[in-house]
Structure formats: structure tokens, C-alpha cells
Design an enzyme around this catalytic site. Structure first.
Site, PDB file in Angstrom:
ATOM      1  CG  HIS A 105      -0.172  -6.380   2.428  1.00 13.96           C
ATOM      2  ND1 HIS A 105       0.873  -5.611   1.963  1.00 13.96           N
ATOM      3  CD2 HIS A 105      -0.067  -7.581   1.805  1.00 13.96           C
ATOM      4  CE1 HIS A 105       1.572  -6.309   1.083  1.00 13.96           C
ATOM      5  NE2 HIS A 105       1.029  -7.501   0.978  1.00 13.96           N
ATOM      6  CB  SER A 106       3.290  -7.213   4.175  1.00 11.92           C
ATOM      7  OG  SER A 106       4.650  -7.578   4.177  1.00 11.92           O
ATOM      8  CG  LEU A 107       5.532  -3.851   9.118  1.00 14.29           C
ATOM      9  CD1 LEU A 107       6.286  -4.779  10.059  1.00 14.29           C
ATOM     10  CD2 LEU A 107       6.379  -2.624   8.763  1.00 14.29           C
ATOM     11  CB  THR A 109      -0.270  -9.332   9.050  1.00 20.15           C
ATOM     12  OG1 THR A 109       1.087  -9.728   8.821  1.00 20.15           O
ATOM     13  CG2 THR A 109      -0.971  -9.150   7.720  1.00 20.15           C
ATOM     14  CG  HIS A 281       4.158  -9.962  -0.226  1.00 10.47           C
ATOM     15  ND1 HIS A 281       3.696 -10.725   0.828  1.00 10.47           N
ATOM     16  CD2 HIS A 281       4.582  -8.787   0.321  1.00 10.47           C
ATOM     17  CE1 HIS A 281       3.832 -10.055   1.966  1.00 10.47           C
ATOM     18  NE2 HIS A 281       4.365  -8.874   1.678  1.00 10.47           N
TER      19      HIS A 281
END
Length: 307
Positions: A105-107, A109, A281
Site C-alpha cells: 500500500h502506498s509507499l 507499492t 487513500h
């Protein structure tokens, strides 16, 4: 047989820079799935999603260095996404995984993208949850601002002292102040905050608490890639990839410079699928039901391909 919730347990994995903390669910004999969270997010946020995923996998969620209960990377330097990749390697080596599925997720990824480039043979499938940091771009005329934002400010005396400080020098807050800060920063409900707060703070005396995260995590993790460079790197591999975008990030234009992410035909190996879900998000934690069925099918296809 234990349910995923009943099988939950805390883990600690040794690394040269300190400990990697995490949580596991399921039977270690099952096919492995590694989950990496976003910036400052604790790994327990994955609990809501994992509880809706198939029980015939072994799930390992970790706190990235400087997040949750994991140790920080060495103080002083301004680290990048590449410096987080060894965390994935360390976990995989600890469990002796030759191949595994990755969910970020987010960072997380962006960490997964770079791990896949460094170890293309080890990931069998990848799920990306709102991969905003993985698609940051910097044009030549923006290099000056990029440097000062990501590196220059870090080495200014006041900011450096803050970033190089220990947990003992971090500000102290009451429990209610901590809850309010977390709810405001990430739009979490009070129930979610109550479940994750133990990985966010440590007691600091006088009934006060300090956040555990590395102050360097507040900075953006941009690397100076051009859109065409990202496309060339990301579309070159053959690993099946499911990307789930949140409507809020799409509406804000976070992917406006990389339109190829919304065109599956631009991925020459036909290994890429994407979907957009309504929400923020943090939709994977706040409303996992909007994506859990699609992720489950994607994971189970990995088992079918091995039959």
C-alpha cells in the site's frame, strides 16, 4: 483448524540495522504473501483486509524500518525507497521463501516495484493498493525543487537535529491527543485508531506518550524519474499485477502524468489489470469489502496456475 484471526501472532526478524517487527496470519506451510504498508502506517492496518482474504495462504505483514514497532535505519542519512528494499529481502530469507506474493500500500507499492526490479524471479504476483508514491515523477525543470525538498532541507541544521533525534526527544502527548492526531491525519475512525495505536506510540512518563515513527518518514519518497522511464521499467516485467486505485487519488490527479496506468494495452506482456474503488487513500483499511473479493480471486489464480 484455526481461523486467520485466531492464528494471528507477533513476529520479530533480525536485520543488520536492528529488528523488523510484524504480524502473521495463517499456517506457515501455506503459500506466502508479504504485505508492506505505507509511510508511517503500522502493519496492523492490513488486519481488516486479511480477514477477508482466503485462509489457504500464510500472510506476513511487516512494519517498515522507522514505522510501527520496527527499529529505525541508522540516523543521519536521508534514505530512499531503495534503502527499504532490503527489508523485503530479509523477511523472505528469514522464511526461506524462494517465491512469494507481494501486497503493498502506498509507499509499500514503491518498495515492491523496486524489489521486483532487483529480484524479478522471486515475486509470483503483485497487488498494489493506491500506488501514489510509485508513480511520482520529476521533470528536469523541477530538479532544483526536488533536491531541496527531499535532500537539501534534511541537512539544514534545525531539520537535521529533528530527523537525527531519538525517540526520547520526540514530543509528548496525552492519549486523547494522540487519538485526535491520528484521526485527523488519516481520517480514521476512533475504532480503527484504538486498534492501531499500540504500534504508533510508547509511554513517555507522566501518563504521556511519544510517537515511535522515524521523523524522516514525514518526508516524501520521490525519486527523480521521468514518466517514460517509469513506463519502461514497470511494464518490462511479466509478473501478474493487480493495481487498485482510490477514487480520491485519481480525482486529485495523482496519476495524471502517467496515463499508461489506465490503459492495460500499454503493458506489452498483458499481465496488468487495474480497478478504481470509491474511497480514500486508506480504503483498504477503511472499507476492505470494496476490494477483497477481487484480490482473493487474483491470489487464488496463483494457486490454480501451479496445479
Amino acid at each position: 483448524m484455526k481461523s486467520l484471526r485466531e492464528s494471528e501472532r507477533e513476529i520479530t526478524i533480525s536485520a543488520p540495522w536492528g529488528k523488523i517487527a510484524g504480524i502473521t496470519w495463517g499456517n506457515p506451510e501455506n503459500p506466502p504473501v508479504l504485505l508492506c504498508p505505507g509511510r508511517i502506517d503500522p502493519c496492523c492496518l492490513f488486519r481488516y483486509l486479511v480477514m477477508r482474504l482466503p485462509s489457504n495462504f500464510f500472510y506476513v505483514a511487516v512494519d517498515l524500518p522507522g514505522n510501527g514497532l520496527s527499529d529505525h535505519l541508522p540516523v543521519g542519512i536521508r534514505f530512499s525507497v531503495w534503502d527499504l528494499v532490503p527489508t523485503v529481502s530479509r523477511v523472505a530469507d528469514h522464511y526461506q521463501w524462494n517465491k512469494f506474493i507481494y501486497i503493498g500500500h502506498s509507499l509499500g507499492t514503491a518498495v515492491g516495484k523496486h524489489y521486483l526490479m532487483a529480484y524479478p524471479e522471486r515475486l509470483t504476483r503483485v497487488v498494489e493498493l493506491d500506488p501514489v508514491p510509485a508513480y511520482h515523477t520529476v521533470f528536469p525543470e523541477e530538479m532544483k525543487d526536488w533536491y531541496h525538498e527531499v535532500y537539501g532541507k534534511h541537512y539544514e541544521e534545525r531539520q537535521y537535529r529533528k530527523h537525527a533525534g531519538s525517540k526520547a526527544t520526540a514530543p509528548r502527548y496525552t492519549y486523547d491527543q494522540i487519538k485526535t492526531l491520528l484521526m485527523k491525519a488519516q481520517d480514521f475512525s476512533e475504532a480503527v485508531v484504538e486498534e492501531i495505536i499500540t504500534r504508533h506510540v510508547v509511554p513517555a512518563g507522566d501518563n504521556l506518550y511519544r510517537f515511535t515513527y522515524d521523523q524522516r518518514m514525514k518526508s516524501l519518497f520521490k525519486l527523480p524519474y521521468l514518466p517514460e522511464q517509469l513506463k519502461a521499467m514497470y511494464t518490462s516485467h511479466r509478473t501478474p499485477l493487480l493495481t487498485i486505485f482510490s477514487s480520491s487519488s485519481v480525482d486529485k490527479g495523482d496519476f495524471s502524468r502517467v496515463p499508461f496506468v489506465f490503459d492495460e494495452e500499454q503493458w506489452p506482456h498483458r499481465n496488468y489489470k487495474y480497478m478504481i474503488v470509491e474511497g480514500s487513500h486508506e480504503a483498504y483499511a477503511q472499507q476492505p469489502q470494496c476490494m477483497s473479493d477481487d484480490i482473493s480471486k487474483f491470489l487464488l489464480n496463483d494457486l490454480k496456475s501451479k496445479l
